[in-house]
Design an enzyme around this catalytic site. Structure first.
Site, PDB file in Angstrom:
ATOM      1  N   SER A  45      20.197  94.877 132.770  1.00 13.09           N
ATOM      2  CA  SER A  45      19.141  94.082 132.127  1.00 13.09           C
ATOM      3  C   SER A  45      18.517  93.183 133.190  1.00 13.09           C
ATOM      4  O   SER A  45      19.200  92.776 134.145  1.00 13.09           O
ATOM      5  CB  SER A  45      19.748  93.204 131.026  1.00 13.09           C
ATOM      6  OG  SER A  45      18.844  92.185 130.637  1.00 13.09           O
ATOM      7  N   TYR A  77      26.560  87.064 128.828  1.00 10.21           N
ATOM      8  CA  TYR A  77      25.841  88.349 128.676  1.00 10.21           C
ATOM      9  C   TYR A  77      25.163  88.709 130.005  1.00 10.21           C
ATOM     10  O   TYR A  77      25.293  89.832 130.504  1.00 10.21           O
ATOM     11  CB  TYR A  77      24.800  88.265 127.544  1.00 10.21           C
ATOM     12  CG  TYR A  77      23.899  89.483 127.519  1.00 10.21           C
ATOM     13  CD1 TYR A  77      24.367  90.699 127.015  1.00 10.21           C
ATOM     14  CD2 TYR A  77      22.600  89.439 128.031  1.00 10.21           C
ATOM     15  CE1 TYR A  77      23.561  91.838 127.017  1.00 10.21           C
ATOM     16  CE2 TYR A  77      21.788  90.566 128.045  1.00 10.21           C
ATOM     17  CZ  TYR A  77      22.280  91.763 127.529  1.00 10.21           C
ATOM     18  OH  TYR A  77      21.483  92.890 127.544  1.00 10.21           O
TER      19      TYR A  77
HETATM   20  N1  LIG Z   1      16.548  95.131 123.894  1.00  8.98           N
HETATM   21  C1  LIG Z   1      16.444  94.454 125.025  1.00  8.98           C
HETATM   22  O1  LIG Z   1      15.596  93.541 125.139  1.00  8.98           O
HETATM   23  C2  LIG Z   1      17.320  94.811 126.200  1.00  8.98           C
HETATM   24  C3  LIG Z   1      16.912  94.361 127.466  1.00  8.98           C
HETATM   25  C4  LIG Z   1      17.692  94.677 128.560  1.00  8.98           C
HETATM   26  C5  LIG Z   1      18.834  95.440 128.402  1.00  8.98           C
HETATM   27  N2  LIG Z   1      19.212  95.855 127.164  1.00  8.98           N
HETATM   28  C6  LIG Z   1      20.420  96.681 127.085  1.00  8.98           C
HETATM   29  O2  LIG Z   1      20.052  97.946 126.565  1.00  8.98           O
HETATM   30  C7  LIG Z   1      21.180  98.559 125.966  1.00  8.98           C
HETATM   31  C8  LIG Z   1      20.800  99.091 124.605  1.00  8.98           C
HETATM   32  O3  LIG Z   1      20.499  97.980 123.765  1.00  8.98           O
HETATM   33  P1  LIG Z   1      19.322  98.036 122.687  1.00  8.98           P
HETATM   34  O4  LIG Z   1      18.329  97.006 123.060  1.00  8.98           O
HETATM   35  O5  LIG Z   1      18.882  99.421 122.477  1.00  8.98           O
HETATM   36  O6  LIG Z   1      20.103  97.450 121.415  1.00  8.98           O
HETATM   37  P2  LIG Z   1      20.438  98.087 119.989  1.00  8.98           P
HETATM   38  O7  LIG Z   1      19.224  98.632 119.349  1.00  8.98           O
HETATM   39  O8  LIG Z   1      21.194  97.005 119.282  1.00  8.98           O
HETATM   40  O9  LIG Z   1      21.422  99.292 120.335  1.00  8.98           O
HETATM   41  C9  LIG Z   1      22.730  99.050 120.771  1.00  8.98           C
HETATM   42  C10 LIG Z   1      23.491 100.359 120.776  1.00  8.98           C
HETATM   43  O10 LIG Z   1      24.817 100.101 121.271  1.00  8.98           O
HETATM   44  C11 LIG Z   1      25.748 100.671 120.379  1.00  8.98           C
HETATM   45  N3  LIG Z   1      26.988  99.886 120.315  1.00  8.98           N
HETATM   46  C12 LIG Z   1      27.115  98.556 120.156  1.00  8.98           C
HETATM   47  N4  LIG Z   1      28.417  98.216 120.077  1.00  8.98           N
HETATM   48  C13 LIG Z   1      29.120  99.380 120.203  1.00  8.98           C
HETATM   49  C14 LIG Z   1      30.500  99.713 120.205  1.00  8.98           C
HETATM   50  N5  LIG Z   1      31.459  98.771 120.020  1.00  8.98           N
HETATM   51  N6  LIG Z   1      30.865 100.997 120.345  1.00  8.98           N
HETATM   52  C15 LIG Z   1      29.927 101.967 120.504  1.00  8.98           C
HETATM   53  N7  LIG Z   1      28.608 101.724 120.508  1.00  8.98           N
HETATM   54  C16 LIG Z   1      28.204 100.450 120.360  1.00  8.98           C
HETATM   55  C17 LIG Z   1      25.069 100.654 119.025  1.00  8.98           C
HETATM   56  O11 LIG Z   1      25.628 101.678 118.222  1.00  8.98           O
HETATM   57  P3  LIG Z   1      26.301 101.477 116.757  1.00  8.98           P
HETATM   58  O12 LIG Z   1      26.080 100.041 116.342  1.00  8.98           O
HETATM   59  O13 LIG Z   1      25.605 102.466 115.877  1.00  8.98           O
HETATM   60  O14 LIG Z   1      27.724 101.803 116.998  1.00  8.98           O
HETATM   61  C18 LIG Z   1      23.628 100.972 119.397  1.00  8.98           C
HETATM   62  O15 LIG Z   1      23.440 102.355 119.477  1.00  8.98           O
HETATM   63  C19 LIG Z   1      22.280  97.502 125.928  1.00  8.98           C
HETATM   64  O16 LIG Z   1      23.184  97.752 126.980  1.00  8.98           O
HETATM   65  C20 LIG Z   1      21.527  96.202 126.160  1.00  8.98           C
HETATM   66  O17 LIG Z   1      22.352  95.225 126.763  1.00  8.98           O
HETATM   67  C21 LIG Z   1      18.481  95.564 126.067  1.00  8.98           C
END
Ligand SMILES: NC(=O)c1ccc[n+]([C@@H]2O[C@H](COP(=O)([O-])OP(=O)(O)OC[C@H]3O[C@@H](n4cnc5c(N)ncnc54)[C@H](OP(=O)(O)O)[C@@H]3O)[C@@H](O)[C@H]2O)c1
Length: 259
Positions: A137, A147
């Site tokens: 991130s 985080y």
């Molecule tokens: N959105 C942003 O602004 C942003 C920016 C920079 C980086 N990121 C990173 O991008 C990545 C994806 O995040 P996102 O933004 O797409 O968020 P999201 O929509 O909340 O998706 C998170 C994903 O992680 C999975 N997950 C969470 N806890 C888990 C566990 N204990 N076991 C297995 N799977 C788990 C969830 O699956 P289930 O809940 O269905 O199990 C879901 O598929 C993350 O690493 C996040 O830190 C996000």
């Protein structure tokens, strides 16, 4: 690059889902990992192509990581690309949250990435081909807190892994998105409505840039020109200066509840 099978953690939602969709659009079969079977099956049904699988695993516990590691080690239908996209934040900043919430976040954001990258690197180095993508991130560059620290770990460890794997024909890339419209902020109880509109990325665009950068052999992909400029400008500021810029551009607050 020619790949046959891609395993994506966090494929039920947001960036992981978009990465799985982009991989399928490129003609690859996918293994979709998450905790909720029906959500993964719904994503799989919407993907173009054939041969998509779902794998239910909770990456906050060793058993769940073990299930995914076994899929990566499988020799029949070898996994060519492993994408570690699963990730989460906590609903309160350290030290106001519980130690258990911090442990779960570290296990998902760091331990699972560490162990699955290690297994993937081991298998792929022997094979002499493959790729690993770990989702960090931009928080790694300018934010503070646990985080951000977990995402800084992903970035630095992935760059080291890239150096170790390159001579063996294995590509490794850190994907470093900025604010992206997903379920992430809602899940972590964060009100991100103050984030400047130009800072928001869409997950499909992030996924397109990620695969283009991987094909181009990059070690780090920061999607969006605005973020490449911003990171270049603020990363050399002292920590308090970075925090001040972030507070101005992207003020975050806990979601207010009526309770
Ligand atoms: N959105 C942003 O602004 C942003 C920016 C920079 C980086 N990121 C990173 O991008 C990545 C994806 O995040 P996102 O933004 O797409 O968020 P999201 O929509 O909340 O998706 C998170 C994903 O992680 C999975 N997950 C969470 N806890 C888990 C566990 N204990 N076991 C297995 N799977 C788990 C969830 O699956 P289930 O809940 O269905 O199990 C879901 O598929 C993350 O690493 C996040 O830190 C996000």
């Amino acid at each position: 690059m020619s790949a046959r099978r891609v395993l994506v953690t966090g494929a039920s939602s947001g960036i992981g889902r978009a990465l799985a969709e982009e991989a399928a659009r490129l003609g690859w079969a996918t293994i979709l990992v998450g905790r909720v079977g029906p959500r993964l099956e719904e994503v799989a049904r919407g993907l173009p192509g054939t041969g998509h699988e779902v794998l239910v695993a909770d990456l906050s516990v060793p058993e769940g990581i073990g299930i995914v590691a076994s899929a990566i080690r499988r020799t029949a239908d070898a996994v060519d690309v492993v994408v570690n996209a699963a990730g989460m934040g906590t609903t309160a900043p350290f030290p106001l949250d519980s130690a258990e919430a911090e442990r779960i976040m570290l296990d998902v954001n760091v331990r699972a990435v560490l162990e699955l990258s290690q297994v993937a690197a081991e298998v792929m180095r022997v094979r002499g081909s493959g790729a690993i993508v770990n989702v960090s991130s931009t928080a790694a560059f300018w934010s503070a807190g646990t985080y951000a620290a977990s995402k800084a770990w992903v970035l630095v460890a992935t760059q080291g892994l890239a150096n170790q794997c390159r001579p063996h024909g294995v590509r490794v890339m850190a994907l470093v998105p900025g604010f992206t419209r997903t379920e992430f902020h809602q899940r972590s109880g964060t009100d991100a409505s103050g984030v400047r509109p130009w800072m928001w990325l869409d997950a499909a665009g992030v996924a397109r840039e990620a695969f283009a950068s991987l094909a181009a052999g990059k070690d780090v992909c920061i999607p969006g020109r605005q973020y490449r400029l911003l990171v270049g400008m603020v990363r050399h500021l002292p920590p308090r200066g970075r925090a001040a810029v972030l507070r101005r551009l992207a003020p975050l607050a806990p979601v207010q509840t009526d309770a």
